[in-house]
Motif scaffolding. Structure first.
Motif, PDB file in Angstrom:
ATOM      1  N   ASN A  22       0.818  -1.213   0.000  1.00 27.09           N
ATOM      2  CA  ASN A  22       0.000   0.000   0.000  1.00 27.09           C
ATOM      3  C   ASN A  22       0.852   1.264   0.000  1.00 27.09           C
ATOM      4  OD1 ASN A  22      -2.112  -1.783   0.279  1.00 27.09           O
ATOM      5  ND2 ASN A  22      -3.165  -0.614   1.858  1.00 27.09           N
ATOM      6  N   PHE A  23       2.133   1.108   0.248  1.00 29.47           N
ATOM      7  CA  PHE A  23       3.017   2.269   0.365  1.00 29.47           C
ATOM      8  C   PHE A  23       4.074   2.224  -0.737  1.00 29.47           C
ATOM      9  CE2 PHE A  23       1.707   0.842   4.615  1.00 29.47           C
ATOM     10  CZ  PHE A  23       0.902   1.905   4.989  1.00 29.47           C
ATOM     11  N   ALA A  24       4.510   3.380  -1.130  1.00 29.74           N
ATOM     12  CA  ALA A  24       5.522   3.487  -2.186  1.00 29.74           C
ATOM     13  C   ALA A  24       6.853   2.948  -1.674  1.00 29.74           C
ATOM     14  CB  ALA A  24       5.655   4.942  -2.622  1.00 29.74           C
ATOM     15  N   GLN A  25       7.391   1.984  -2.395  1.00 30.18           N
ATOM     16  CA  GLN A  25       8.638   1.359  -1.950  1.00 30.18           C
ATOM     17  C   GLN A  25       9.806   2.355  -1.892  1.00 30.18           C
ATOM     18  OE1 GLN A  25       8.813  -1.766  -0.712  1.00 30.18           O
ATOM     19  NE2 GLN A  25       6.576  -1.682  -0.964  1.00 30.18           N
ATOM     20  N   PRO A  26       9.938   3.284  -2.821  1.00 30.71           N
ATOM     21  CA  PRO A  26      11.036   4.256  -2.705  1.00 30.71           C
ATOM     22  C   PRO A  26      10.945   5.082  -1.422  1.00 30.71           C
ATOM     23  CG  PRO A  26      10.166   4.244  -4.930  1.00 30.71           C
ATOM     24  CD  PRO A  26       9.231   3.419  -4.121  1.00 30.71           C
ATOM     25  N   ASP A  27       9.697   5.424  -1.023  1.00 29.89           N
ATOM     26  CA  ASP A  27       9.538   6.189   0.212  1.00 29.89           C
ATOM     27  C   ASP A  27       9.935   5.354   1.430  1.00 29.89           C
ATOM     28  OD1 ASP A  27       8.653   8.318  -1.255  1.00 29.89           O
ATOM     29  OD2 ASP A  27       6.516   7.898  -0.943  1.00 29.89           O
ATOM     30  N   LEU A  28       9.547   4.081   1.420  1.00 30.91           N
ATOM     31  CA  LEU A  28       9.934   3.195   2.523  1.00 30.91           C
ATOM     32  C   LEU A  28      11.454   3.061   2.591  1.00 30.91           C
ATOM     33  CD1 LEU A  28       7.279   0.305   2.257  1.00 30.91           C
ATOM     34  CD2 LEU A  28       7.383   2.113   3.977  1.00 30.91           C
ATOM     35  N   GLU A  29      12.076   2.908   1.431  1.00 29.06           N
ATOM     36  CA  GLU A  29      13.530   2.758   1.378  1.00 29.06           C
ATOM     37  C   GLU A  29      14.212   4.022   1.901  1.00 29.06           C
ATOM     38  OE1 GLU A  29      17.042   0.618   0.577  1.00 29.06           O
ATOM     39  OE2 GLU A  29      14.955  -0.050   0.418  1.00 29.06           O
ATOM     40  N   LYS A  30      13.715   5.181   1.488  1.00 33.75           N
ATOM     41  CA  LYS A  30      14.321   6.448   1.915  1.00 33.75           C
ATOM     42  C   LYS A  30      14.204   6.631   3.424  1.00 33.75           C
ATOM     43  CE  LYS A  30      14.196  11.417   0.941  1.00 33.75           C
ATOM     44  NZ  LYS A  30      13.542  12.481   0.136  1.00 33.75           N
ATOM     45  N   LEU A  31      12.997   6.336   3.983  1.00 34.57           N
ATOM     46  CA  LEU A  31      12.811   6.484   5.427  1.00 34.57           C
ATOM     47  C   LEU A  31      13.657   5.460   6.193  1.00 34.57           C
ATOM     48  CD1 LEU A  31      11.490   7.811   7.822  1.00 34.57           C
ATOM     49  CD2 LEU A  31       9.491   6.326   7.521  1.00 34.57           C
ATOM     50  N   SER A 120     -15.086  14.941  -2.659  1.00 33.31           N
ATOM     51  CA  SER A 120     -16.030  13.837  -2.798  1.00 33.31           C
ATOM     52  C   SER A 120     -15.306  12.510  -2.834  1.00 33.31           C
ATOM     53  CB  SER A 120     -16.870  14.030  -4.071  1.00 33.31           C
ATOM     54  OG  SER A 120     -17.708  12.921  -4.269  1.00 33.31           O
ATOM     55  N   ILE A 121     -14.173  12.490  -3.557  1.00 34.00           N
ATOM     56  CA  ILE A 121     -13.395  11.245  -3.647  1.00 34.00           C
ATOM     57  C   ILE A 121     -12.845  10.867  -2.292  1.00 34.00           C
ATOM     58  CG2 ILE A 121     -11.298  10.225  -4.607  1.00 34.00           C
ATOM     59  CD1 ILE A 121     -11.810  11.868  -7.146  1.00 34.00           C
ATOM     60  N   THR A 122     -12.337  11.878  -1.574  1.00 34.60           N
ATOM     61  CA  THR A 122     -11.760  11.607  -0.256  1.00 34.60           C
ATOM     62  C   THR A 122     -12.803  11.056   0.691  1.00 34.60           C
ATOM     63  OG1 THR A 122     -10.171  13.383  -0.554  1.00 34.60           O
ATOM     64  CG2 THR A 122     -10.522  12.614   1.699  1.00 34.60           C
ATOM     65  N   GLU A 123     -13.997  11.667   0.693  1.00 36.51           N
ATOM     66  CA  GLU A 123     -15.042  11.213   1.585  1.00 36.51           C
ATOM     67  C   GLU A 123     -15.516   9.817   1.229  1.00 36.51           C
ATOM     68  OE1 GLU A 123     -17.970  14.171   1.239  1.00 36.51           O
ATOM     69  OE2 GLU A 123     -16.874  15.705   2.383  1.00 36.51           O
ATOM     70  N   SER A 124     -15.567   9.528  -0.081  1.00 31.90           N
ATOM     71  CA  SER A 124     -16.048   8.210  -0.482  1.00 31.90           C
ATOM     72  C   SER A 124     -15.036   7.128  -0.157  1.00 31.90           C
ATOM     73  CB  SER A 124     -16.368   8.197  -1.992  1.00 31.90           C
ATOM     74  OG  SER A 124     -15.173   8.423  -2.737  1.00 31.90           O
ATOM     75  N   VAL A 125     -13.755   7.461  -0.263  1.00 30.48           N
ATOM     76  CA  VAL A 125     -12.714   6.455   0.014  1.00 30.48           C
ATOM     77  C   VAL A 125     -12.521   6.296   1.510  1.00 30.48           C
ATOM     78  CG1 VAL A 125     -10.263   5.924  -0.235  1.00 30.48           C
ATOM     79  CG2 VAL A 125     -11.549   6.832  -2.173  1.00 30.48           C
ATOM     80  N   GLY A 126     -12.603   7.427   2.263  1.00 33.47           N
ATOM     81  CA  GLY A 126     -12.396   7.368   3.698  1.00 33.47           C
ATOM     82  C   GLY A 126     -10.929   7.493   4.041  1.00 33.47           C
ATOM     83  N   GLU A 127     -10.647   7.389   5.334  1.00 39.09           N
ATOM     84  CA  GLU A 127      -9.282   7.596   5.803  1.00 39.09           C
ATOM     85  C   GLU A 127      -8.405   6.374   5.560  1.00 39.09           C
ATOM     86  OE1 GLU A 127      -9.486   8.631   9.857  1.00 39.09           O
ATOM     87  OE2 GLU A 127     -10.857  10.290   9.558  1.00 39.09           O
ATOM     88  N   ASN A 128      -8.956   5.196   5.573  1.00 35.73           N
ATOM     89  CA  ASN A 128      -8.153   3.979   5.452  1.00 35.73           C
ATOM     90  C   ASN A 128      -7.926   3.633   3.994  1.00 35.73           C
ATOM     91  OD1 ASN A 128      -8.076   3.632   8.232  1.00 35.73           O
ATOM     92  ND2 ASN A 128     -10.094   2.617   8.202  1.00 35.73           N
ATOM     93  N   PRO A 129      -6.728   3.258   3.620  1.00 37.62           N
ATOM     94  CA  PRO A 129      -6.465   2.862   2.232  1.00 37.62           C
ATOM     95  C   PRO A 129      -7.112   1.533   1.919  1.00 37.62           C
ATOM     96  CG  PRO A 129      -4.536   2.442   3.611  1.00 37.62           C
ATOM     97  CD  PRO A 129      -5.519   3.182   4.457  1.00 37.62           C
ATOM     98  N   VAL A 130      -7.338   1.317   0.597  1.00 36.11           N
ATOM     99  CA  VAL A 130      -7.931   0.057   0.159  1.00 36.11           C
ATOM    100  C   VAL A 130      -6.917  -1.055   0.368  1.00 36.11           C
ATOM    101  CG1 VAL A 130      -8.918  -1.184  -1.794  1.00 36.11           C
ATOM    102  CG2 VAL A 130      -9.329   1.273  -1.527  1.00 36.11           C
ATOM    103  N   SER A 131      -7.374  -2.108   1.062  1.00 33.30           N
ATOM    104  CA  SER A 131      -6.466  -3.227   1.339  1.00 33.30           C
ATOM    105  C   SER A 131      -6.276  -4.070   0.091  1.00 33.30           C
ATOM    106  CB  SER A 131      -7.042  -4.091   2.470  1.00 33.30           C
ATOM    107  OG  SER A 131      -7.159  -3.326   3.647  1.00 33.30           O
TER     108      SER A 131
END
Length: 293
Positions: A22-31, A120-131
């Protein structure tokens, strides 16, 4: 309530319900590199206990996967991660604070520039990412570690059971030994008296023959019977005449026979403090010599 401080938790003891994909691998690698360079994570995650030494992510999945990647890069430097652990006394307040922080983060991310369509998109998707189904190397590694942890716990439980069985067997042996020990002592003392009797017989002139350890005297009371039944005054006088026994020992003999009869000369030696098997042999010899017809 105690002040809230983060704890250091082993990365391998934590699991996440959110896949790392669910997370960008380059961002994980950088952190992960920044965590190693800085020597830790500046933003502690929040976890909940699932066992004696296991946890699940409540908040901070991205940070957790970055820490897991740091552990892959340098295992010894990335073993632990800072985390707030939900406990009964702080869980309600921690979750309330977390909810407010999440709401603030969502509002800030929307901002004034957000279009109605984006809102509208944010509200429809909600805070949790799609698993999505976990398929990354990190998730497989976490699953393997979880299985290993279960196997280790099973081995510990098996070891505890075997230890208990061994302790019970040792207790059985100790009980058996405590029951048999008095009998072994009695038998050993009888053998010692018999051996000393034989040595005493060998040391005397050939014409002097001793009878068995339990004398059977014609016309006279055997010593063991006398110790149990003879008139106390008469027995006391006879024992004093031997000159082998001190007054306290004689008194103890008279006292012990009232408690219960003596069953053997070994039993007499065992129960009478100050009386040795050698002295018992001397008394037997004296009794034989002074009670002959």
């Amino acid at each position: 309530m105690k002040k809230l401080f983060p704890s250091l938790v082993a990365v391998k003891k934590i699991v996440s319900a959110v896949p790392s994909s669910n997370f960008a691998q380059p961002d994980l690698e950088k952190l992960a590199r920044l965590i190693l360079n800085l020597g830790g994570l500046i933003n502690p995650i929040i976890v909940r206990r699932t066992g004696m030494d296991s946890y699940e992510i409540v908040d901070g999945n991205f940070e957790f996967y970055a820490a897991a990647r740091a552990k892959e890069i340098e295992p010894f430097k990335g073993e632990t991660i800072g985390a707030f652990i939900l406990e009964p006394e702080n869980e309600e307040l921690l979750l309330a604070q977390l909810e407010i922080l999440r709401s603030g983060a969502v509002s800030e991310s929307r901002g004034e520039s957000a279009t109605p369509e984006e809102s509208s998109i944010t509200e429809s998707v909600g805070e949790n990412p799609v698993s999505e189904p976990p398929s990354s190397f990190e998730q497989r590694l976490i699953n393997i570690e979880a299985r290993l942890e279960n196997e280790i716990n099973e081995l510990k439980a098996e070891h505890a059971r075997e230890k208990q069985v061994l302790a019970e067997r040792i207790q059985e042996v100790e009980n058996l030994f405590s029951q048999q020990l008095p009998l072994l002592i009695e038998a050993g003392l009888d053998r010692r008296i018999e051996r000393l009797k034989l040595e005493s017989e060998a040391a005397k002139p050939p014409a002097v023959e001793l009878e068995s350890v339990t004398p059977s005297l014609s016309g006279s009371m055997p010593l063991l019977e006398a110790l149990n039944t003879q008139d106390k005054a008469q027995l006391k006088a006879s024992l004093e005449a031997t000159t082998f026994l001190k007054a306290p020992v004689i008194q103890l003999i008279l006292k012990e026979r009232d408690v219960r009869p003596f069953v053997s000369f070994a039993n007499v030696v065992e129960r009478i403090k100050g009386l040795t098997d050698k002295t018992m042999i001397k008394i037997i010899d004296y009794w034989q010599n002074t009670h002959k017809l």
